[in-house]
Structure formats: structure tokens, C-alpha cells
Design a protein around this motif. Structure first.
Motif, short mmCIF file in Angstrom:
data_model
loop_
_atom_site.label_atom_id
_atom_site.label_comp_id
_atom_site.label_asym_id
_atom_site.label_seq_id
_atom_site.Cartn_x
_atom_site.Cartn_y
_atom_site.Cartn_z
N ARG A 1 -3.14 -8.84 -5.67
CA ARG A 1 -3.07 -8.54 -4.24
C ARG A 1 -3.27 -7.05 -3.98
O ARG A 1 -3.97 -6.66 -3.04
CB ARG A 1 -1.71 -8.99 -3.69
CG ARG A 1 -1.58 -8.89 -2.17
CD ARG A 1 -0.26 -9.50 -1.71
NE ARG A 1 -0.18 -10.89 -2.09
CZ ARG A 1 0.93 -11.62 -2.00
NH1 ARG A 1 2.06 -11.06 -1.57
NH2 ARG A 1 0.93 -12.89 -2.36
N LEU A 2 -2.67 -6.21 -4.83
CA LEU A 2 -2.86 -4.76 -4.68
C LEU A 2 -4.32 -4.37 -4.83
O LEU A 2 -4.85 -3.55 -4.07
CB LEU A 2 -2.02 -4.01 -5.71
CG LEU A 2 -0.53 -3.83 -5.44
CD1 LEU A 2 0.10 -3.06 -6.58
CD2 LEU A 2 -0.29 -3.11 -4.13
N LEU B 1 -6.94 -6.23 -4.33
CA LEU B 1 -7.70 -6.73 -3.17
C LEU B 1 -7.50 -5.84 -1.94
O LEU B 1 -8.46 -5.49 -1.25
CB LEU B 1 -7.28 -8.17 -2.85
CG LEU B 1 -7.68 -9.24 -3.87
CD1 LEU B 1 -7.13 -10.60 -3.44
CD2 LEU B 1 -9.19 -9.31 -4.02
N VAL B 2 -6.25 -5.47 -1.69
CA VAL B 2 -5.97 -4.58 -0.55
C VAL B 2 -6.71 -3.26 -0.72
O VAL B 2 -7.32 -2.74 0.23
CB VAL B 2 -4.45 -4.35 -0.41
CG1 VAL B 2 -4.17 -3.22 0.57
CG2 VAL B 2 -3.75 -5.63 0.04
N ALA B 3 -6.68 -2.71 -1.94
CA ALA B 3 -7.35 -1.43 -2.19
C ALA B 3 -8.85 -1.55 -1.97
O ALA B 3 -9.47 -0.69 -1.32
CB ALA B 3 -7.05 -0.95 -3.61
N ASP B 4 -9.46 -2.58 -2.52
CA ASP B 4 -10.92 -2.75 -2.39
C ASP B 4 -11.34 -2.98 -0.94
O ASP B 4 -12.27 -2.32 -0.44
CB ASP B 4 -11.39 -3.93 -3.25
CG ASP B 4 -11.73 -3.50 -4.68
OD1 ASP B 4 -12.03 -2.32 -4.88
OD2 ASP B 4 -11.71 -4.36 -5.57
N PHE B 5 -10.70 -3.91 -0.27
CA PHE B 5 -11.13 -4.26 1.08
C PHE B 5 -10.84 -3.14 2.08
O PHE B 5 -11.65 -2.88 2.98
CB PHE B 5 -10.45 -5.56 1.54
CG PHE B 5 -10.92 -6.78 0.79
CD1 PHE B 5 -12.21 -6.86 0.28
CD2 PHE B 5 -10.06 -7.85 0.55
CE1 PHE B 5 -12.64 -7.97 -0.42
CE2 PHE B 5 -10.48 -8.97 -0.15
CZ PHE B 5 -11.78 -9.03 -0.64
N THR B 6 -9.72 -2.44 1.91
CA THR B 6 -9.43 -1.31 2.80
C THR B 6 -10.40 -0.17 2.55
O THR B 6 -10.85 0.50 3.49
CB THR B 6 -7.98 -0.83 2.60
OG1 THR B 6 -7.08 -1.93 2.73
CG2 THR B 6 -7.62 0.22 3.64
N LEU C 1 -2.96 -11.98 -13.11
CA LEU C 1 -3.09 -10.58 -13.51
C LEU C 1 -1.73 -9.90 -13.62
O LEU C 1 -1.65 -8.72 -13.95
CB LEU C 1 -3.98 -9.83 -12.52
CG LEU C 1 -5.39 -10.39 -12.35
CD1 LEU C 1 -6.18 -9.57 -11.33
CD2 LEU C 1 -6.13 -10.42 -13.68
N SER C 2 -0.68 -10.64 -13.31
CA SER C 2 0.69 -10.15 -13.48
C SER C 2 1.60 -11.35 -13.64
O SER C 2 1.22 -12.48 -13.34
CB SER C 2 1.13 -9.30 -12.28
OG SER C 2 0.98 -10.03 -11.08
N PHE D 1 -5.40 0.92 -6.94
CA PHE D 1 -6.22 -0.05 -7.68
C PHE D 1 -6.11 0.21 -9.18
O PHE D 1 -5.93 -0.71 -9.98
CB PHE D 1 -7.68 0.05 -7.23
CG PHE D 1 -8.60 -0.94 -7.90
CD1 PHE D 1 -8.93 -2.12 -7.28
CD2 PHE D 1 -9.13 -0.69 -9.16
CE1 PHE D 1 -9.77 -3.04 -7.90
CE2 PHE D 1 -9.96 -1.59 -9.80
CZ PHE D 1 -10.29 -2.78 -9.15
N ASP D 2 -6.23 1.47 -9.58
CA ASP D 2 -6.22 1.82 -10.99
C ASP D 2 -4.88 1.50 -11.63
O ASP D 2 -4.82 1.04 -12.78
CB ASP D 2 -6.55 3.31 -11.15
CG ASP D 2 -7.23 3.62 -12.47
OD1 ASP D 2 -8.00 2.77 -12.95
OD2 ASP D 2 -6.99 4.71 -13.01
#
Length: 419
Positions: free
Chosen positions: A79-80, A82-87, A196-197, A123-124
């Protein structure tokens, strides 16, 4: 056996999606790295504003790395990401839109650059914990080597191509490429099936601890684990060395090798040597790691890197310099890939994001600019570019001494190679 084969096939497919997401994301970031400074300079004509964009992109890792690592270890990493990429895609899209409307300003570009780089830190941090969870620690070295190869190849090809495009077209529309790649990266991450987690662990940690406590726990682990500390120091000394080398490459080529910084094709050969070495290392490290193990490979690769750095210092002809730089790039990348994956193997799963983000802050966020600053400082006093590079080589010597005086020596004798 059938279930194991199915699980491995699913993992391979998910890893290919993960790898495609990373390569796509890095490609877009490299486009922006070239295009944003050019865009700001075109808008302002000011070197100060142009340097400000570089500062804005460098600061977030130092400012938010600890918090991002703690958040990524207690939240859903997918989720993190995805939020980073889309934002990021949404933020980046505002630049070509504002340019098309004739209202784009330098502060607008600065805010977007800072915001996107801050999202990259998030993201990283999630990504550091996602890869070991996705592929398992036994396959981590091979998987990370493939990621390293893909990103290194992008770093070799994309900046010169973007430079050519910027020379013949306006830079603002090129930022749309980065927006598109951020969106594509998010869609690829979203398509990954395997977790992923670990949901149970993150839920328990959210309920039991605060972010501040999680940060302290990560720092405490780093402080007491000597091997992780040494691997971080090794990474930092190599970042100092690469920062010094990159800072001095052009003046060294011009004053020592007789290779002009413009209009001479040999400068491209010198610039590409380090990247070619990275590609070679990505193929070598999994084999060497399987044969010797992470600790023994670290102890062998470190003095090799030091010797290659000395060979660069002694080179006075451009061909010898190019070969030495390629060898140094190979040894340097071998140390870096092995250090990262060995550190991830010995770090508990619930600390992956915190430990690796903190180590990246220290090694890359502090090491690279420190190396460049040291090299620049010694040459300002009239010293040759070779002396500037030598400051980085001295840092490598410290890394060799630290590693050979550390628990890595004991590990290299007692830990068998990977099966």
C-alpha cells in the motif's frame, strides 16, 4: 513437491513484475534528474535556482529516512508503494500541465522535486523490506543482483538519451514520461500476487509500539550488531570514494589524461566504465557469493576495490584509465551488492525497512556528498584532480582495515558458503 513448484513459479512471476516496476520507476526518475535542472535554468537563468533543485531532491532522505523506515516496517508495504507511485505521478503531471498553460514557475518545480523525492524515500523504505519477503533470503543475492543490473543499465542509457532529447525539445513535456513511468510502476506493484509484508507482524507492532519506539529499536539494533555496523561503514567508505571519483572525473580526464570535457568521444568511454563495471558485478556476485559466502566475499572484494582505485590513480593514458575505472566499478559494485544482501540476510524481517533505510541514509546520503566535498576542497588549494580522487581511495583503506578487524573474519571461517 507440486505445491513448492507452484510457489516458486508464482514467486518468479511476481519477481518479474517487481523487477519491471523498479526498472520502469528508475527510468522515469533518471529522465527527471536530467530534465528538472535544465527546466529550472531555462525558467530562471540562475545557477542558484538550478542548484536548489539538486538540494531539494537530496534532502528528503536525510530528513525523513528514519521515519519512513519505521512506517514501512509497521504498515502494509504494498500500500505504501502504491501511494508513493500514484501520488508521484499526480505531482509530476502538474509540471507539463502548468507549462502547457504558460503558468509554470521555478518554485512550482522545486516543490514538485522535493515532494516526489520525499515519496521516493517512502517507496524505497517499503521496497527494502518487500524484496526479502517476496523472494526469500536464500534467493536474495541473485534477485538483488538482477535489480542492480537493470537499474545500472538504465543509468548508462537514459541520462545521455534524455540529454539529447532536452537539446532538441523543451524539458517540461519530458516530465510527462516520469509521470507515466510512476503510474506504470504502481500498476505493476499492484499486480504482484504474493505478500510484500507480514500482515500479522505489522498489525501487532502497530498495536504495541509507537513510531518513535520503532525508530529507537532500529537504531539500537544497528548500534549493537557489529557486522551490520561494519557493512554500513564499508558502504559509506565506498560512497565517499565514488563521490570523490565522480566529482573529479571531468577535471582528471582533462588535465591528466588529455581528454577534453566536450567534443571528445573518449569522455563517454570514461563515464561508462563505472556503469559497465556495475553490470559485470551483477553477474559475478551471485556466483561468488554462492562459492565463498557473504563474509568471505566482502573480505576479498574490499582490498580488490582498493587496488583498483590505486590503479586509477596511477593511470596517465586514457585507455589504461578506462580499463582501471571499469575494474574499479566492478569491484566497487561487488562490495556494494554483497554488503546490502548480506546485511538483509542477517537483519530480522521486522527490522528490514528501518535498518536498510538508516544504512542507506548514512552510506549514500552522507557518503556521496562528503566524498565530493572532500575532493573539491583539496583541489581548491591547488592540488591536482588525482589528489582529489586519492581522498576517496584513503576512505577505502579505512573500510578495508575496519572490515578485516571485524567479526566478518570470524564469519568467513565459520559460515559455509550458500548451497
Amino acid at each position: 513437491m507440486l505445491n513448492t513448484a507452484v510457489d516458486e513459479a508464482d514467486t518468479d512471476q511476481d519477481f518479474r513484475r517487481y523487477l519491471a516496476a523498479r526498472a520502469t520507476s528508475v527510468t522515469g526518475s533518471l529522465v527527471a534528474t536530467v530534465a528538472l535542472p535544465v527546466l529550472v535554468y531555462q525558467l530562471t537563468g540562475s545557477p542558484a535556482w538550478t542548484s536548489a533543485i539538486a538540494v531539494a531532491e537530496a534532502l528528503p532522505y536525510l530528513l525523513f529516512g528514519l521515519v519512513a523506515g519505521a512506517v514501512a516496517d509497521r504498515a502494509d508495504r504494498r500500500r505504501l508503494m502504491l501511494v508513493a507511485d500514484f501520488t508521484s505521478a499526480a505531482l509530476l503531471a502538474t509540471i507539463p500541465a502548468a507549462w502547457a498553460l504558460g503558468v509554470l514557475t521555478a518554485p512550482h518545480v522545486l516543490v514538485v522535486g522535493f515532494g516526489v523525492q520525499t515519496l521516493f524515500v517512502v517507496f524505497d523504505a517499503a521496497n527494502f523490506g518487500a524484496l526479502p519477503t517476496l523472494v526469500g533470503k536464500q534467493r536474495l543475492t541473485t534477485a538483488y543482483s538482477q535489480v542492480y543490473a537493470a537499474t545500472t543499465l538504465a543509468e548508462l542509457l537514459i541520462p545521455p538519451l534524455t540529454g539529447l532529447l532536452v537539446a532538441i525539445a523543451a524539458p517540461a513535456p519530458l516530465i510527462a514520461v516520469n509521470a507515466t513511468t510512476a503510474l506504470a510502476s504502481g500498476l505493476l506493484v499492484r499486480s504482484i500476487v504474493r505478500p510484500l509484508s507480514t500482515a500479522k507482524d505489522t498489525a501487532e507492532r502497530r498495536a504495541a509500539t509507537s513510531i518513535r519506539t520503532d525508530i529507537r529499536t532500529g537504531l539500537a539494533f544497528l548500534a549493537r550488531h557489529r557486522t551490520v555496523r561494519v557493512l554500513t561503514l564499508v558502504g559509506t567508505t565506498h560512497s565517499v570514494a565514488s563521490g570523490a571519483y565522480v566529482a573529479m572525473l571531468v577535471p582528471w580526464a582533462d588535465r591528466v589524461l588529455g581528454v577534453a570535457p566536450s567534443g571528445d568521444w573518449r569522455i563517454a568511454v570514461l563515464f561508462s566504465g563505472w556503469g559497465i563495471g556495475g553490470l559485470l558485478a551483477s553477474r559475478l556476485v551471485p556466483r561468488l557469493n554462492n562459492r565463498y559466502g557473504g563474509a568471505r566475499l566482502a573480505l576479498g572484494a574490499l582490498p580488490t576495490s582498493l587496488l583498483c582505485g590505486c590503479a586509477v590513480l596511477l593511470s596517465t593514458h586514457w585507455i589504461a584509465a578506462a580499463l582501471s575505472a571499469t575494474a574499479w566499478g566492478t569491484a566497487h559494485s561487488t562490495v556494494v551488492i554483497n554488503a546490502i544482501t548480506h546485511r538483509q540476510r542477517i537483519t530480522p524481517d521486522d527490522l528490514q525497512s528501518r535498518i536498510n533505510t538508516t544504512c542507506r541514509m548514512v552510506s549514500w546520503g552522507i557518503g556521496m556528498p562528503t566524498g565530493a566535498a572532500l575532493a573539491g576542497a583539496v583541489t581548491m588549494s591547488g592540488a591536482s584532480p588525482q589528489v582529489g580522487i586519492a581522498t576517496g581511495v584513503l576512505a577505502l583503506l579505512l573500510g578495508v582495515v575496519a572490515a578485516w578487524s571485524s567479526p566478518l573474519r570470524h564469519e568467513s571461517r565459520t559460515t559455509p558458503a550458500n548451497p
